[in-house]
Design a protein around this motif. Structure first.
Motif, mmCIF file in Angstrom:
data_model
loop_
_atom_site.group_PDB
_atom_site.id
_atom_site.type_symbol
_atom_site.label_atom_id
_atom_site.label_comp_id
_atom_site.label_asym_id
_atom_site.label_seq_id
_atom_site.Cartn_x
_atom_site.Cartn_y
_atom_site.Cartn_z
ATOM 1 N N LEU A 35 -31.156 56.780 22.096
ATOM 2 C CA LEU A 35 -31.338 56.882 23.544
ATOM 3 C C LEU A 35 -32.817 57.061 23.836
ATOM 4 N N GLU A 36 -33.306 56.409 24.887
ATOM 5 C CA GLU A 36 -34.691 56.533 25.320
ATOM 6 C C GLU A 36 -34.716 56.680 26.830
ATOM 7 N N THR A 37 -35.730 57.380 27.323
ATOM 8 C CA THR A 37 -35.929 57.494 28.764
ATOM 9 C C THR A 37 -37.364 57.067 29.080
ATOM 10 N N PRO A 38 -37.584 55.760 29.368
ATOM 11 C CA PRO A 38 -38.927 55.297 29.694
ATOM 12 C C PRO A 38 -39.485 55.951 30.955
ATOM 13 N N THR A 39 -38.627 56.159 31.957
ATOM 14 C CA THR A 39 -39.001 56.911 33.154
ATOM 15 C C THR A 39 -37.900 57.930 33.399
ATOM 16 N N GLN A 40 -38.093 58.775 34.416
ATOM 17 C CA GLN A 40 -37.099 59.810 34.706
ATOM 18 C C GLN A 40 -35.800 59.237 35.260
ATOM 19 N N THR A 41 -35.846 58.011 35.764
ATOM 20 C CA THR A 41 -34.648 57.432 36.374
ATOM 21 C C THR A 41 -34.085 56.257 35.578
ATOM 22 N N GLU A 42 -34.518 56.079 34.347
ATOM 23 C CA GLU A 42 -34.007 54.997 33.500
ATOM 24 C C GLU A 42 -33.571 55.546 32.156
ATOM 25 N N ILE A 43 -32.479 54.989 31.636
ATOM 26 C CA ILE A 43 -31.980 55.352 30.310
ATOM 27 C C ILE A 43 -31.762 54.059 29.541
ATOM 28 N N LEU A 44 -32.321 53.976 28.334
ATOM 29 C CA LEU A 44 -32.113 52.825 27.445
ATOM 30 C C LEU A 44 -31.216 53.246 26.307
ATOM 31 N N ILE A 45 -30.153 52.500 26.092
ATOM 32 C CA ILE A 45 -29.211 52.769 25.011
ATOM 33 C C ILE A 45 -29.330 51.619 24.027
ATOM 34 N N LYS A 46 -29.658 51.917 22.772
ATOM 35 C CA LYS A 46 -29.845 50.873 21.763
ATOM 36 C C LYS A 46 -28.984 51.169 20.550
ATOM 37 N N GLY A 47 -28.506 50.087 19.917
ATOM 38 C CA GLY A 47 -27.711 50.219 18.708
ATOM 39 C C GLY A 47 -27.322 48.863 18.165
ATOM 40 N N SER A 48 -26.715 48.857 16.982
ATOM 41 C CA SER A 48 -26.324 47.597 16.362
ATOM 42 C C SER A 48 -24.874 47.221 16.663
ATOM 43 N N ASP A 49 -24.057 48.179 17.076
ATOM 44 C CA ASP A 49 -22.645 47.925 17.381
ATOM 45 C C ASP A 49 -22.484 47.706 18.885
ATOM 46 N N LYS A 50 -22.125 46.484 19.265
ATOM 47 C CA LYS A 50 -22.013 46.122 20.679
ATOM 48 C C LYS A 50 -20.993 46.988 21.405
ATOM 49 N N GLN A 51 -19.865 47.228 20.771
ATOM 50 C CA GLN A 51 -18.803 48.004 21.399
ATOM 51 C C GLN A 51 -19.233 49.452 21.611
ATOM 52 N N LEU A 52 -19.926 50.037 20.636
ATOM 53 C CA LEU A 52 -20.365 51.421 20.742
ATOM 54 C C LEU A 52 -21.456 51.589 21.801
ATOM 55 N N VAL A 53 -22.373 50.626 21.910
ATOM 56 C CA VAL A 53 -23.415 50.675 22.935
ATOM 57 C C VAL A 53 -22.770 50.651 24.320
ATOM 58 N N GLY A 54 -21.808 49.776 24.532
ATOM 59 C CA GLY A 54 -21.114 49.695 25.819
ATOM 60 C C GLY A 54 -20.309 50.940 26.125
ATOM 61 N N GLU A 55 -19.698 51.516 25.084
ATOM 62 C CA GLU A 55 -18.897 52.724 25.267
ATOM 63 C C GLU A 55 -19.771 53.909 25.671
ATOM 64 N N VAL A 56 -20.933 54.064 25.030
ATOM 65 C CA VAL A 56 -21.851 55.152 25.364
ATOM 66 C C VAL A 56 -22.377 54.971 26.784
ATOM 67 N N ALA A 57 -22.719 53.731 27.162
ATOM 68 C CA ALA A 57 -23.198 53.465 28.522
ATOM 69 C C ALA A 57 -22.117 53.820 29.543
ATOM 70 N N ALA A 58 -20.879 53.498 29.254
ATOM 71 C CA ALA A 58 -19.782 53.797 30.179
ATOM 72 C C ALA A 58 -19.540 55.307 30.285
ATOM 73 N N LYS A 59 -19.694 56.032 29.171
ATOM 74 C CA LYS A 59 -19.519 57.492 29.210
ATOM 75 C C LYS A 59 -20.597 58.143 30.069
ATOM 76 N N ILE A 60 -21.848 57.707 29.892
ATOM 77 C CA ILE A 60 -22.940 58.284 30.683
ATOM 78 C C ILE A 60 -22.755 57.935 32.159
ATOM 79 N N ARG A 61 -22.365 56.700 32.440
ATOM 80 C CA ARG A 61 -22.119 56.277 33.823
ATOM 81 C C ARG A 61 -20.962 57.062 34.426
ATOM 82 N N GLY A 62 -19.996 57.435 33.600
ATOM 83 C CA GLY A 62 -18.814 58.156 34.055
ATOM 84 C C GLY A 62 -19.088 59.560 34.556
#
Length: 175
Positions: A121-148
């Motif tokens: 996880l990275e935060t380039p600015t205070q209002t942006e979050i970057l989620i990076k990984g090699s597993d497409k499903q896991l990246v999407g799942e983490v993004a959905a959890k944070i959005r939730g």
């Protein structure tokens, strides 16, 4: 056979694909991933090209699925996947504290999110979050959890949203 399953997958430099009885493993510069074998579909590797073959008489419903999973795994271990989230709202902030993501989302307490193994996880600015990984499903799942934690609400549009997501705002109640 499905159209998706017929398309071959070319392996980039530095990516290895191993087929075993219990599953398929892909190893590359960004990590390694594996998936279990699906019935009716077999995988053949020749000269850096992967082909999915559906067995004679078997249903071809798994052919396209196996090919799509393998293509996503190959891309993940070679290039990686990335998802960007935006925080919209007064006082909504994100910051990193070690490996934990601290979110201020208008609650009386900060929300702390610990990234699972294989996700950065990275935060380039205070209002942006970057989620990076090699597993497409896991990246999407983490993004959905944070959005939730605070999905965008339909009246002001405040909340955590995917980058480029369009929120249709509702009209407020009229007197």
């Amino acid at each position: 056979m499905s159209r998706v399953a017929k398309k071959p997958i070319t392996l980039p430099k530095g990516v290895e694909l191993k087929v075993a009885e219990d599953g398929i493993a892909v190893k590359g510069p960004k990590g390694s991933l594996s998936v279990h074998s699906l019935p009716g579909a077999s995988v053949h590797v020749e000269n850096g090209v992967v082909n999915v073959v559906v067995a004679e008489g078997a249903e071809d419903k798994f052919g396209g699925t196996v090919r799509a999973l393998l293509a996503n795994m190959v891309k993940g271990v070679s290039e990686g996947y990335e998802r960007k989230l935006e925080l919209v709202g007064v006082g909504y902030r994100a910051s990193m504290a070690g490996k934990a993501l601290n979110l201020s989302l208008g609650f009386s307490h900060p929300v702390v999110f610990n990234a699972p193994e294989g996700i950065t996880l990275e935060t380039p600015t205070q209002t942006e979050i970057l989620i990076k990984g090699s597993d497409k499903q896991l990246v999407g799942e983490v993004a959905a959890k944070i959005r939730g934690y605070r999905p965008p609400e339909p009246y002001k549009g405040k909340g955590v949203r995917y980058a480029g997501e369009k929120i249709t705002l509702k009209e407020a109640k009229k007197a």
